[in-house]
Design a protein around this motif. Structure first.
Motif, PDB file in Angstrom:
ATOM      1  N   VAL A   1      -2.156  -8.430  -1.542  1.00  0.00           N
ATOM      2  CA  VAL A   1      -1.192  -7.389  -1.904  1.00  0.00           C
ATOM      3  C   VAL A   1      -1.958  -6.240  -2.554  1.00  0.00           C
ATOM      4  O   VAL A   1      -3.004  -6.447  -3.181  1.00  0.00           O
ATOM      5  CB  VAL A   1      -0.118  -7.925  -2.874  1.00  0.00           C
ATOM      6  N   PRO A   2      -1.460  -5.015  -2.398  1.00  0.00           N
ATOM      7  CA  PRO A   2      -2.158  -3.877  -3.004  1.00  0.00           C
ATOM      8  C   PRO A   2      -2.166  -3.986  -4.532  1.00  0.00           C
ATOM      9  O   PRO A   2      -1.190  -4.427  -5.150  1.00  0.00           O
ATOM     10  CB  PRO A   2      -1.329  -2.672  -2.541  1.00  0.00           C
ATOM     11  N   PHE A   3      -3.283  -3.573  -5.099  1.00  0.00           N
ATOM     12  CA  PHE A   3      -3.378  -3.509  -6.557  1.00  0.00           C
ATOM     13  C   PHE A   3      -3.059  -2.086  -7.014  1.00  0.00           C
ATOM     14  O   PHE A   3      -3.619  -1.117  -6.502  1.00  0.00           O
ATOM     15  CB  PHE A   3      -4.784  -3.889  -7.010  1.00  0.00           C
TER      16      PHE A   3
ATOM     17  N   ASP B   1       5.406  -0.271   7.094  1.00  0.00           N
ATOM     18  CA  ASP B   1       6.467   0.315   6.262  1.00  0.00           C
ATOM     19  C   ASP B   1       5.901   1.262   5.214  1.00  0.00           C
ATOM     20  O   ASP B   1       6.490   2.314   4.925  1.00  0.00           O
ATOM     21  CB  ASP B   1       7.287  -0.795   5.586  1.00  0.00           C
ATOM     22  N   ASP B   2       4.731   0.896   4.645  1.00  0.00           N
ATOM     23  CA  ASP B   2       4.088   1.780   3.672  1.00  0.00           C
ATOM     24  C   ASP B   2       3.746   3.125   4.303  1.00  0.00           C
ATOM     25  O   ASP B   2       3.989   4.193   3.722  1.00  0.00           O
ATOM     26  CB  ASP B   2       2.803   1.143   3.131  1.00  0.00           C
TER      27      ASP B   2
ATOM     28  N   HIS C   1       6.867  10.071   5.884  1.00  0.00           N
ATOM     29  CA  HIS C   1       8.117  10.762   5.537  1.00  0.00           C
ATOM     30  C   HIS C   1       7.887  11.719   4.372  1.00  0.00           C
ATOM     31  O   HIS C   1       8.343  12.881   4.394  1.00  0.00           O
ATOM     32  CB  HIS C   1       9.193   9.732   5.175  1.00  0.00           C
ATOM     33  N   SER C   2       7.173  11.262   3.358  1.00  0.00           N
ATOM     34  CA  SER C   2       6.913  12.120   2.199  1.00  0.00           C
ATOM     35  C   SER C   2       6.027  13.297   2.574  1.00  0.00           C
ATOM     36  O   SER C   2       6.180  14.407   2.039  1.00  0.00           O
ATOM     37  CB  SER C   2       6.248  11.314   1.083  1.00  0.00           C
TER      38      SER C   2
ATOM     39  N   VAL D   1      -1.071   8.465  -3.485  1.00  0.00           N
ATOM     40  CA  VAL D   1      -1.277   7.252  -2.667  1.00  0.00           C
ATOM     41  C   VAL D   1      -2.334   6.407  -3.349  1.00  0.00           C
ATOM     42  O   VAL D   1      -3.456   6.873  -3.604  1.00  0.00           O
ATOM     43  CB  VAL D   1      -1.722   7.615  -1.236  1.00  0.00           C
ATOM     44  N   PHE D   2      -1.988   5.163  -3.646  1.00  0.00           N
ATOM     45  CA  PHE D   2      -2.921   4.253  -4.293  1.00  0.00           C
ATOM     46  C   PHE D   2      -3.627   3.392  -3.240  1.00  0.00           C
ATOM     47  O   PHE D   2      -2.986   2.716  -2.424  1.00  0.00           O
ATOM     48  CB  PHE D   2      -2.196   3.352  -5.297  1.00  0.00           C
ATOM     49  N   ALA D   3      -4.963   3.464  -3.265  1.00  0.00           N
ATOM     50  CA  ALA D   3      -5.794   2.612  -2.415  1.00  0.00           C
ATOM     51  C   ALA D   3      -6.891   2.044  -3.300  1.00  0.00           C
ATOM     52  O   ALA D   3      -8.085   2.224  -3.072  1.00  0.00           O
ATOM     53  CB  ALA D   3      -6.379   3.409  -1.264  1.00  0.00           C
ATOM     54  N   THR D   4      -6.450   1.351  -4.329  1.00  0.00           N
ATOM     55  CA  THR D   4      -7.349   0.894  -5.391  1.00  0.00           C
ATOM     56  C   THR D   4      -7.732  -0.572  -5.254  1.00  0.00           C
ATOM     57  O   THR D   4      -8.099  -1.225  -6.230  1.00  0.00           O
ATOM     58  CB  THR D   4      -6.681   1.125  -6.760  1.00  0.00           C
ATOM     59  N   GLY D   5      -7.636  -1.079  -4.031  1.00  0.00           N
ATOM     60  CA  GLY D   5      -8.049  -2.457  -3.808  1.00  0.00           C
ATOM     61  C   GLY D   5      -6.863  -3.385  -3.630  1.00  0.00           C
ATOM     62  O   GLY D   5      -5.694  -2.973  -3.687  1.00  0.00           O
ATOM     63  N   VAL D   6      -7.162  -4.635  -3.394  1.00  0.00           N
ATOM     64  CA  VAL D   6      -6.136  -5.650  -3.154  1.00  0.00           C
ATOM     65  C   VAL D   6      -6.409  -6.862  -4.017  1.00  0.00           C
ATOM     66  O   VAL D   6      -7.505  -7.051  -4.540  1.00  0.00           O
ATOM     67  CB  VAL D   6      -6.106  -6.060  -1.658  1.00  0.00           C
TER      68      VAL D   6
END
Length: 988
Positions: free
Chosen positions: A140-142, A161-162, A168-169, A266-271
């Motif tokens: 899951v995303p952190f 979905d993300d 959309h945003s 947008v958070f892409a800070t790991g999982v």
């Protein structure tokens, strides 16, 4: 922990499972098999199912799959393409047969594991009993705990979905902040940039890709990013997110006090491992999270296993696909009773992010004690290379590549192997394409495909044992190259090396008569304006030609000069199908397939075909390409059948040619409630545009009116799928020995652009492919694969787009129906008679009787006459036995190098006039098939001998002796022939 053996598991009784869950699962009461439940249907879970099927585990277990996402398993590695051009179905990993025999629940989230009763409970209320349970729940995303986090304007980058929410945003967004400069962060930044959003990247480390690159590699990537107008903020974090009075995000505050204006975060800070179910059920957890498992992927509960990112194996949780697939393979083998253990993980990666190629492999951070490193950096070309060596500098341990990653495949395979370096390390560092060691020096255990853990030795054994002498069949048999694809170049080199070791010359020559490749011959013909095979072979070849080069050159002439297959000398070059414009069947009859564009046909058209089939006693069958095949036509009946079809508006369907066959379609928006575009209309337009286009191999196309893909377009050489914004164009999908799904070339195209790209694609294929090379293997063989094709077709990287379009325009303008041209030409019509000396007599050696059974309707059965089977019964005597010489025809009536059939007292012979004026006569019966077809074969040379080549299975027979060149214990009877007073005579 003790292992529950396969025998103990298999003895479990399913009474509780059947009674408790039959209603929920929809099972009829099946055989008493233990139930294996897989929670998770991501990439690793799907890979386990694939290996389970290969190991026949479906025969042992009742397998139930539960996926939390509503989509079937998809390629999460390629997720970014969904943001701008791909659809969900484009990324699907699931084929038509993948879920067969399984019970699969998608969009069903498991809420609890009851280990006491061995049941899993879902949020919708299902209670599913298990005997074995596999957790493949992924990660899951952190998201760090940051003040002001707002679900409406703050996103993670993990699922379809993300990305839908982000897209959309982005529609109302000018600026975005991506938190995280790792793999996902750069992918997210690239996707947002393509959507026209200005992007700032915030990374806590001092460089991008901190888990894959050292400081030197990171600095090189940073220079690439700076040129892309990206805001870069390293060695800093986000302390808070600020919003306006309406709740809309307007800025982020960095840990150093700076403020960045933004409309979205947008958070892409790991999982983190998705181990919540395991924690709730009391399973042991690894030191950094994840289900603690042993080397067999077994948890602290002996009947529960975990694989992929949710597992902590030997205390480590891996966030890459390759280690997860290795766990899946180990578990599938283990449950099958095979000895298999997870020993180590290959963390190598090869990526192209924001146009920057990056790779790391082996011990790329140099953590091995005493290791040495050698570094090369070119700031001008923005290239960085670093190799890690053992302390004696004799073995390669790992490395990092940025900018130029051409040597990645072989370097990765060498890393960590026992292979010692026998040359200066500078050669490794500065060489391009391949290391100086060559593939022959690779350690047999060196891993070539890390996604599927396939070694060099396994690839070589697959080539030899399963006779996979081409890349497509090798990929299918070994599974190597079917993951990320970064190993395909190395696989190709190993294949070529193995061919050479086996004594199979890797030659570009098309046959013994030309030392050139097909592409080189195409260029020679085009540049020198060669329009005659005799001139071509005189200037650039040798001998008389054969069944390989003659039809191939005829195809080139057709594609360059848009000529009828029977035009002049071209007729003598054609194989039987193109010579008579119909498909030869195994009994010597032919099939006729009229064109039915897009599969659209009127009731009157159906009546016409039915009436003709009944009149000529033809067997009819609906083909897989939405056409009607009429089989069993005699040679002399073909013009009459065509005449009737042409009269009612039909034309040749080119089912006999290496050409566009059909464009299959669904009913699209015209009828279907799900259709978003007119697939039938487009299919008809494409088929009428490309009909008659000759190519190196047959070409098939499909058009689907929506993502449900009812036309199976992604299994075609050209696949078009409708979107709400236009059309997605896919290329290179087709059948054959190694079926391959098409790849996306371009997305959301308007019709004009779509057709322009298809024009370029087809002509580029015709110009550059090898003889009989389908588009799938052609794309595989292209240096750069699909990306090269995108560059040429979409971006016009070679500057030839206008030439390609002109070539296609010339084809479209010059098209005429081949059947109709024959019908209006008395000379061509003379070829459609069974016997040159009995022009009005039908070939009675082929008759049909209906064969009926309770399983199928009437089908044709070939019955040959006794005389036709006999061949020559009389022994041929000396040439001066004039009493037995029989006149056949005028010598001038014979076309050079094109045999004809003659009938002598019920016996069929093939008469040949060669280009030098010699005449020959042989039995017309092909000894391998029993059909009277030798007179429809090609004349050429093999091994220095003049030969006649059967059109049925391509065996060549020496015209002077009758002996088969390919099988010398087989021969055809030969008669003496001569020319006397301008007439051909045969001594029979």
């Amino acid at each position: 922990m003790t292992l529950v053996s396969k025998r103990e598991i298999s003895s479990c009784v399913l009474e509780d499972f059947i009674s408790d869950s039959a209603e929920d699962l929809g099972f009829a009461k099946r055989a008493e098999r233990p139930v294996l439940v897989v929670i998770g249907n991501g990439m690793v879970g799907h890979y386990f199912l694939t290996r389970a099927k290969e190991n026949d585990l479906c025969d042992v277990y009742e397998i139930v799959v539960i996926g939390a996402e509503g989509d079937p398993a998809y390629d999460r590695v390629a997720l970014s393409s969904y943001m701008t051009k791909a659809s969900r179905s484009d990324l699907s990993l699931v084929g038509p047969e993948d879920y067969r025999g399984l019970t699969v629940y998608l969009g069903e989230k498991v809420s609890e594991i009851d280990r006491n009763s061995k049941k899993v409970l879902t949020q919708s209320g299902k209670r599913i009993k298990y005997d074995l349970l596999i957790l493949a729940t992924g990660s899951v995303p952190f998201v760090p705990n940051i003040d002001g986090f707002n679900l409406n304007y703050c996103h993670v980058y993990r699922t379809f979905d993300d990305l839908d929410k982000i897209r959309h945003s982005a529609g109302n967004c000018r600026r975005a902040v991506v938190v995280g400069g790792g793999l996902l962060g750069l992918e997210a930044a690239g996707a947002l940039r393509e959507l026209g959003v200005l992007v700032d990247i915030v990374e806590f480390a001092n460089r991008p890709l901190p888990l894959q690159l050292d400081e030197g590699g990171g600095a090189t990537v940073r220079r690439y990013l700076e040129e892309m107008n990206l805001g870069l903020h390293f060695s800093v974090g986000v302390s808070s997110i600020e919003s306006d009075s309406s709740g809309k995000v307007n800025s982020v505050v960095l840990s150093d006090g700076r403020r960045l204006l933004t409309d979205m975060v947008v958070f892409a800070t790991g999982v983190r491992p998705a181990d919540q179910l395991a924690r709730q059920s009391g399973l042991d957890i690894g030191p950094k999270g994840g289900v603690a498992v042993d080397s067999h992927c077994r948890s602290s509960d002996p009947v529960i296993f975990a694989i992929g990112e949710c597992a902590s194996i030997n205390g480590v949780s891996y966030g890459l696909v390759a280690p997860g697939n290795e766990m899946a393979a180990v578990l599938a083998d283990h449950l099958s009773g095979r000895e298999s253990m997870f020993e180590s993980a290959d963390l190598s990666t090869k990526l192209k992010l924001l146009g920057v190629e990056v790779a790391s492999f082996g011990d790329y951070f140099g953590q091995t004690e005493g290791s040495l490193d050698v570094t090369f950096m070119d700031s001008i070309s923005k290239t960085y290379k670093k190799l890690i060596l053992s302390n004696d500098a004799r073995r390669l341990l790992g490395g990092i590549l940025v900018g130029d990653v051409s040597s990645y495949g072989i370097l990765r395979s060498m890393a960590g192997s026992s292979t010692e370096l026998e040359f200066d390390v500078e050669q490794l560092l500065l060489s391009t394409n391949e290391s100086p060691i060559g593939v022959g020096g690779l350690d047999p255990g060196a891993i070539v495909c890390s996604c599927n853990n396939v070694s060099s030795a396994q690839i070589r054994s697959t080539i030899v044992d399963r006779e996979c002498w081409d890349l497509g069949s090798l990929k299918m048999a070994s599974k190597a190259g079917t993951g990320c694809g970064s190993c395909i170049g190395l696989m190709k080199s190993i294949l070529e090396d193995q061919c050479a070791s086996a004594g199979l010359e890797v030659s570009k020559a098309v046959c013994e008569h030309f030392s050139y490749s097909r592409q080189e011959l195409f260029d020679l013909i085009s540049i020198k304006r060669i329009e005659s095979f005799n001139r071509l072979i005189a200037e650039y070849g040798n001998g008389l030609g054969c069944d390989i080069c003659k039809p191939m050159v005829a195809l080139i002439f057709a594609s360059r000069y848009s000529r009828h297959p029977h035009h002049g000398e071209m007729a003598s070059l054609q194989d039987t199908n193109d010579f008579v414009l119909a498909n030869l069947q195994k009994d010597g009859s032919y099939s006729v397939i009229p064109r039915i564009p897009g599969g659209e046909i009127t009731p009157e058209g159906l009546v016409t075909i039915g009436t003709i089939a009944r009149e000529f006693n033809l067997y009819t069958k609906i083909t897989g390409a939405q056409r009607i095949d009429m089989l069993g036509a005699r040679l002399e009946d073909l013009p009459a059948i065509w005449g009737r079809l042409v009269e009612h508006g039909f034309e040749s369907g080119h089912a006999y040619g290496k050409a566009l066959r059909t464009v299959k379609s669904c009913v699209g928006s015209t009828w279907c409630r799900f259709g978003v575009q007119d697939s039938v209309g487009l299919a008809v337009k494409l088929e009428l545009r490309y009909r008659g286009l000759r190519a190196p191999h047959k070409v098939k196309a499909g058009v689907s009116g929506c993502a449900r893909e009812c036309a199976e377009a992604k299994g075609k050489d050209i696949g078009v799928i409708a979107t709400e914004r236009g059309w997605n164009l896919y290329v290179g999908g087709n059948g054959g020995f190694a079926p391959r799904h098409a790849e996306l070339l371009a997305g959301d195209l308007d019709e004009e652009t779509l057709i322009r790209y298809i024009d370029r694609y087809l002509i580029y294929y015709i110009r550059t492919a090898d003889r009989l090379q389908r588009t799938a293997s052609w794309i595989e063989a292209l240096d750069g694969g699909i990306q090269h094709l995108v560059d040429v077709v979409v971006n016009d990287s070679l500057g030839i787009a206008s030439e390609l379009e002109v070539d296609m325009a010339n084809h479209v303008a010059s098209y005429s129906d081949e059947w109709n041209e024959v019908l209006s030409d008395p000379v061509k019509l003379e070829r459609f008679r069974s016997f040159i000396n009995r022009p009005d007599q039908a070939d009675t050696s082929i008759t049909f009787v209906p064969e009926r059974s309770q399983h199928r309707p009437a089908t044709p059965v070939n019955i040959r006459s006794e005389n036709a089977e006999a061949g020559f019964e009389d022994k041929i005597t000396a040439a001066d036995a004039t009493s037995k010489w029989v006149g056949i025809c005028e010598f001038a009536h014979l076309t050079p190098d094109r045999p004809v059939a003659a009938l002598i007292q019920g016996r069929q012979i093939a008469v040949v006039r060669t280009h030098d004026g010699s005449v020959y006569a042989v039995d017309n019966r092909d000894p391998f098939s029993g059909a009277n077809v030798m007179s429809r074969g090609l004349i050429g040379s093999k091994q220095g001998k003049k030969v006649i080549i059967s059109p049925m299975y391509k065996q060549a027979f020496d015209l002077d002796t009758g002996i088969c060149i390919d099988d010398q214990i087989t021969s055809i009877r030969k008669a003496n022939a001569r020319v006397r007073s301008g007439k051909v005579e045969v001594c029979w």
